[in-house]
Design an enzyme around this catalytic site. Sequence first.
Site, PDB file in Angstrom:
ATOM      1  CB  CYS A 140       9.220  -7.033  13.628  1.00 54.46           C
ATOM      2  SG  CYS A 140       8.565  -6.459  12.053  1.00 54.46           S
ATOM      3  CG  HIS A 220       4.736  -9.676  10.957  1.00 56.29           C
ATOM      4  ND1 HIS A 220       4.234  -8.955   9.900  1.00 56.29           N
ATOM      5  CD2 HIS A 220       5.649  -8.851  11.547  1.00 56.29           C
ATOM      6  CE1 HIS A 220       4.807  -7.767   9.853  1.00 56.29           C
ATOM      7  NE2 HIS A 220       5.669  -7.674  10.850  1.00 56.29           N
TER       8      HIS A 220
END
Length: 335
Positions: A140, A220
């Site tokens: 990711c 994130h």
Amino acid sequence: MRIKVAINGYGTIGKRVADAVNLQDDMEVVGVTKTKPDFEAKIALKKYPLYAALPERAETFEKAGLKIDGTIEDLLHKADIVVDCSPGKVGAENKALYEKAGVKAIFQGGEKANVAETSFNALANYNKAVGKNFVRVVSCNTTGLARIIAVLKDIYSLKKVRATMIRRVVDPKEDKKGLVNGIMPDPVKLPSHHAEDVKTVIPDVSIVTTAFKVPTTLMHLHSIAIEMDGKVETEDVVSIFEEEPRIMLFSGEDGFTSTAKIIEFAREYRMRYDLFENAVWRESINFHDGELYITQAIHQEAIVVPENIDAIRAMFDLADKQESMKKTNRALGII
Ligand code: NAD
């Protein structure tokens, strides 16, 4: 021709890839696997044929009253390709099964790069996966970085990328591990592995990364500074990002003050609040003293999903990069 896709490991990534495959007109899900007959297996069975990922545990499904169609080995016989979404490092152990069955396989970012013939990000290196049997979709964080670098590199000359990742500690469903109160350099020894991982899909970029885990599960966050070769107009970069569907711009003026607000938006916008796009703060895009600054958030559970779909098309040479990305975007509502 519809490609028959098996999903091995129906967890966070597996269930999303299965549903994304299901939305395409040139591929179909022939079955998914679970290791145990838990609630995720029960939901899976309502949508897809279910198989036991571990043959020795097959009878636990029958005992729990869940009808399975066989084991992973039976499923592989029905598939043209398997998308391995098992936990990190387990995919490499599963590879022998795929080789034995003679099926193509996609691995995820938790595997080492050498598990596959190439690592993959659609914007960065679609053509590298064309015709390949084993491909790894990068993680990711790497997907988030690779998209930004790939679109900028098409237009500008980048001297050096510096990126700091503020990482969600675990996914929302994890109740066995986590960081409750602290900020964890991850790793302590610098740089972090993400820079090398970006180079698996964009080899000719100069990049250094650092990473820290914080007690949040939602997304994130990346703070990126790129030393540019020459002057850059901030508004041009905004336009470049606006034109790329896999990047979505968010503005502080609209109330996007944190990742919590971006996820709240996604809860209204998408099924399962999946944000497949990089979420870039518009005001953060700023060229100053030779460097381009960008802050972005990455929904870790969702961002690699379109990449898995494009990887399938590339491996069967079903479409070129533009055509595949357009098809994937249309089916997933990425506009
Ligand atoms: P997960 O733990 O949510 O799901 C993994 C699934 O695989 C579970 O259902 C588990 O029961 C099953 N499984 C366990 N052993 C297996 C085996 N031997 N064979 C088949 N299935 C098995 O994990 P996840 O977050 O979906 O991660 C899967 C992969 O995707 C990892 O490589 C991870 O690094 C990568 N990835 C995860 C994220 C994320 O943020 N969750 C993002 C990008 C990439």
